[in-house]
Scaffold this active site. Structure first.
Site, short mmCIF file in Angstrom:
data_model
loop_
_atom_site.label_atom_id
_atom_site.label_comp_id
_atom_site.label_asym_id
_atom_site.label_seq_id
_atom_site.Cartn_x
_atom_site.Cartn_y
_atom_site.Cartn_z
N GLN A 1 41.87 47.65 46.12
CA GLN A 1 41.60 46.25 45.76
C GLN A 1 40.49 46.19 44.72
O GLN A 1 39.34 45.92 45.03
CB GLN A 1 41.18 45.49 47.03
CG GLN A 1 40.95 44.03 46.85
CD GLN A 1 42.24 43.25 46.82
OE1 GLN A 1 43.14 43.52 47.59
NE2 GLN A 1 42.33 42.31 45.91
N PHE A 2 40.84 46.44 43.44
CA PHE A 2 39.82 46.48 42.40
C PHE A 2 39.11 45.14 42.23
O PHE A 2 37.99 45.09 41.72
CB PHE A 2 40.39 46.97 41.07
CG PHE A 2 41.07 45.90 40.26
CD1 PHE A 2 40.37 45.19 39.29
CD2 PHE A 2 42.41 45.60 40.47
CE1 PHE A 2 41.01 44.20 38.55
CE2 PHE A 2 43.04 44.62 39.74
CZ PHE A 2 42.33 43.91 38.77
N THR A 3 39.71 44.05 42.69
CA THR A 3 39.07 42.74 42.51
C THR A 3 37.81 42.58 43.36
O THR A 3 37.06 41.62 43.16
CB THR A 3 40.05 41.58 42.78
OG1 THR A 3 40.52 41.68 44.12
CG2 THR A 3 41.21 41.62 41.80
#
Length: 151
Positions: free
Chosen positions: A78-80
């Site tokens: 989940q790079f966000t």
């Protein structure tokens, strides 16, 4: 490395309508490798997740770790979680690790959890995923190795 850990009764992840990972009682963990993170942060995060005592004991207190209940982890990249919202309304993600490094550290975290005896299911790094879960409690814990270095 950042993670959002949710205690769940069940969770699953699907890609293009096909379930690729699912767990019963345990954790659904959103994971983001940050610029500068190393294998040491992935190992440290895995150890913290494995030892996190948020499952109920016989008296109903949060006193047990995931291994104590035989639970599993659904780990989702989940790079966000690296979102910088300090300016304007459109988040920036420049503090996230580069994709190659992020994938390597995500894989390392999952392997480290398995080495600690935790069953791990995953999504697919970089894929568009649909995640569903039933948050138990609800219990949601944010973890960040950067804050541990400062303590």
């Amino acid at each position: 490395m950042r993670a959002v850990v949710q205690r769940v009764t069940r969770a699953e992840v699907a890609i293009a309508g096909e379930t690729v990972g699912a767990v019963g009682p345990g954790f659904m963990v959103l994971v983001c490798a940050m610029r500068g993170d190393t294998e040491a942060e992935a190992d440290l995060m895995a150890a913290k997740i494995a030892k996190l005592r948020v499952f109920r004991d016989a008296e109903g207190r949060m006193n047990l770790a995931i291994g104590d209940i035989g639970g599993s982890v659904l780990a989702i990249s989940q790079f966000t979680l690296a979102a910088d919202t300090s300016r304007g309304n459109r988040p920036g993600f420049s503090t996230a690790a580069e994709p190659e490094t992020g994938a390597r550290l995500y894989d390392r975290l999952c392997a480290a959890l398995r080495d600690l005896g935790i069953a791990v299911q995953t999504g697919r790094f970089g894929a568009e995923m649909a995640v569903s879960l039933i948050n138990d409690g609800p219990v949601t814990i944010m973890l960040d190795t950067e804050t541990w270095r400062k303590a």
